[in-house]
Design an enzyme around this catalytic site. Structure first.
Site, PDB file in Angstrom:
ATOM      1  N   TYR A   1       0.833  -1.212   0.000  1.00  0.00           N
ATOM      2  CA  TYR A   1       0.000   0.000   0.000  1.00  0.00           C
ATOM      3  C   TYR A   1       0.865   1.259   0.000  1.00  0.00           C
ATOM      4  O   TYR A   1       0.686   2.147  -0.840  1.00  0.00           O
ATOM      5  CB  TYR A   1      -0.914  -0.015   1.227  1.00  0.00           C
ATOM      6  CG  TYR A   1      -1.876   1.145   1.288  1.00  0.00           C
ATOM      7  CD1 TYR A   1      -2.913   1.268   0.367  1.00  0.00           C
ATOM      8  CD2 TYR A   1      -1.770   2.108   2.282  1.00  0.00           C
ATOM      9  CE1 TYR A   1      -3.809   2.327   0.430  1.00  0.00           C
ATOM     10  CE2 TYR A   1      -2.664   3.164   2.360  1.00  0.00           C
ATOM     11  CZ  TYR A   1      -3.683   3.274   1.434  1.00  0.00           C
ATOM     12  OH  TYR A   1      -4.562   4.325   1.503  1.00  0.00           O
TER      13      TYR A   1
ATOM     14  N   ARG B   1      -9.766  -0.763  11.292  1.00  0.00           N
ATOM     15  CA  ARG B   1      -9.251   0.570  11.605  1.00  0.00           C
ATOM     16  C   ARG B   1      -9.646   0.951  13.024  1.00  0.00           C
ATOM     17  O   ARG B   1     -10.634   0.474  13.573  1.00  0.00           O
ATOM     18  CB  ARG B   1      -9.790   1.599  10.610  1.00  0.00           C
ATOM     19  CG  ARG B   1      -9.313   1.374   9.206  1.00  0.00           C
ATOM     20  CD  ARG B   1      -9.558   2.616   8.391  1.00  0.00           C
ATOM     21  NE  ARG B   1      -9.547   2.323   6.973  1.00  0.00           N
ATOM     22  CZ  ARG B   1      -9.537   3.250   6.041  1.00  0.00           C
ATOM     23  NH1 ARG B   1      -9.547   4.520   6.392  1.00  0.00           N
ATOM     24  NH2 ARG B   1      -9.518   2.931   4.770  1.00  0.00           N
TER      25      ARG B   1
ATOM     26  N   GLN C   1       0.553   6.114  20.934  1.00  0.00           N
ATOM     27  CA  GLN C   1       0.672   6.532  19.538  1.00  0.00           C
ATOM     28  C   GLN C   1      -0.375   7.609  19.261  1.00  0.00           C
ATOM     29  O   GLN C   1      -1.464   7.589  19.837  1.00  0.00           O
ATOM     30  CB  GLN C   1       0.437   5.365  18.569  1.00  0.00           C
ATOM     31  CG  GLN C   1       1.142   4.080  18.896  1.00  0.00           C
ATOM     32  CD  GLN C   1       0.238   3.150  19.666  1.00  0.00           C
ATOM     33  OE1 GLN C   1      -0.171   3.455  20.768  1.00  0.00           O
ATOM     34  NE2 GLN C   1      -0.067   2.006  19.068  1.00  0.00           N
ATOM     35  N   THR C   2      -0.057   8.528  18.387  1.00  0.00           N
ATOM     36  CA  THR C   2      -0.994   9.616  18.114  1.00  0.00           C
ATOM     37  C   THR C   2      -1.536   9.527  16.691  1.00  0.00           C
ATOM     38  O   THR C   2      -0.855   9.052  15.777  1.00  0.00           O
ATOM     39  CB  THR C   2      -0.335  10.995  18.305  1.00  0.00           C
ATOM     40  OG1 THR C   2       0.706  11.176  17.338  1.00  0.00           O
ATOM     41  CG2 THR C   2       0.218  11.146  19.709  1.00  0.00           C
TER      42      THR C   2
END
Length: 327
Positions: free
Chosen positions: A145, A186, A209-210
């Site tokens: 991807y 997701r 994590q952001t």
């Protein structure tokens, strides 16, 4: 004036919202999708519109139609889906964009390529600006991807330079909203489905994590504005919400909004998962006069309502491996 507009991936999450907006503006819309991740239910409400046409087609094969504009959104966009058949994912990104660029060249159409923040990989520049070249693993599980989309951007710019094509590139950051695939893994859809079902909320790593979450209506507005720019504007331009949240904050907010009793559980972080993701949208503000207007809380409420209805109707499709949240 009404235009003839092709939207590839038009039955998908973002594509279906885009088709609706283009129809509302008085255009004729040709929606093309092979239904790998898109779904007819996303565009059922459009089928009675005489300005809407639906075609089942895979963009890795040439398409011969007469249109004025092309929005190329065709490609699975979540790791669960694009890792299912990584070779086909790369073909969709590369051969698909070659076919759409060739079509645009033949019929002299303007084309917008939906690229992704994944072209930045696991960034060492924060927030990410369009002139950052990225930190991408070319041989990892996400490479089909990431590198496919990077190659697609290369092809767009080569067509612009070599054939004087009127083309645009937008880099889409995390987007959410109604019509997301419930089992795409997701983070927003996964957390919402888990919370509504009373299951544990699965976080990977320590949740620090952001990500920056942009509501789909804001994204579609930016894409339409980008298409309306002159030939001199190619991009790429970042489209996303610059307000940054940790994954743990997102999970806690979804638990609160759903009234769920779900607990947060932590699992090892997947390989090549970006630690930070935040767009610098200075160019979008300057060139498109655009910035997001929907607050995360308001967008999540609409998204939760959609999933609650979908799950109660029993319409949520199942995909193998869909219990792993990706960011």
């Amino acid at each position: 004036m009404s235009k003839r507009i092709l939207v590839t991936g038009g039955a998908g999450f973002i594509g279906s919202h885009l088709c609706q907006r283009l129809l509302d503006a008085g255009n004729d819309v040709l929606c093309v999708d092979n239904y790998f991740t898109g779904a007819r239910r996303n565009i059922l409400h459009l089928l009675d519109n005489h300005s809407f046409e639906l075609m089942r087609h895979d963009v890795t094969f040439p398409l011969y139609v007469e249109v004025d504009e092309i929005y190329n959104l065709a490609c699975p966009a979540s790791p669960i889906h694009y890792q299912f058949d990584p070779v086909q994912t790369t073909k969709t990104s590369v051969i698909g964009v070659i076919n759409m660029l060739g079509l645009a060249k033949r019929v002299k159409a303007k084309i917008l390529q939906a690229s992704t923040s994944e072209v930045y990989g696991d960034p060492i520049v924060h927030p990410q600006t369009e002139d950052y070249w990225g930190n991408v693993n070319p041989i990892g599980f996400r490479s089909c991807y990431d590198e496919g989309k990077r190659c697609a951007e290369t092809l767009v710019f080569d067509y612009v330079r070599q054939h004087k094509l009127a083309a645009k590139v937008v880099r889409i950051f995390n987007t959410y909203g109604p019509r997301m695939h419930p089992n795409d893994g997701r983070v927003v859809s996964n957390f919402v489905v888990q919370a509504l079902g009373g299951a544990d909320i699965t976080l990977y790593g320590d949740g620090s994590q952001t990500r920056s979450f942009c509501y789909v209506d804001d994204l579609v507005e930016a894409m339409i504005r980008m298409m309306a720019t002159g030939r001199e504007t190619t991009g790429p331009i970042n489209i996303g919400n610059p307000v940054e949240f940790t994954i743990k904050e997102l999970a806690e907010r979804i638990v609160e909004l759903t009234g769920s009793k779900s607990k947060l559980v932590f699992r090892p972080l997947p390989a090549d998962d970006p630690r930070q993701r935040q767009p610098d949208i200075s160019k979008a503000r300057e060139v498109l006069k655009w910035e997001p207007t929907v607050r995360l809380r308001d967008g999540l409420i609409k998204t939760i309502e959609y999933f609650d209805d979908l799950l109660h109707r029993g319409d949520a499709p199942h995909k193998a491996g869909a219990n792993r949240a990706v960011l």
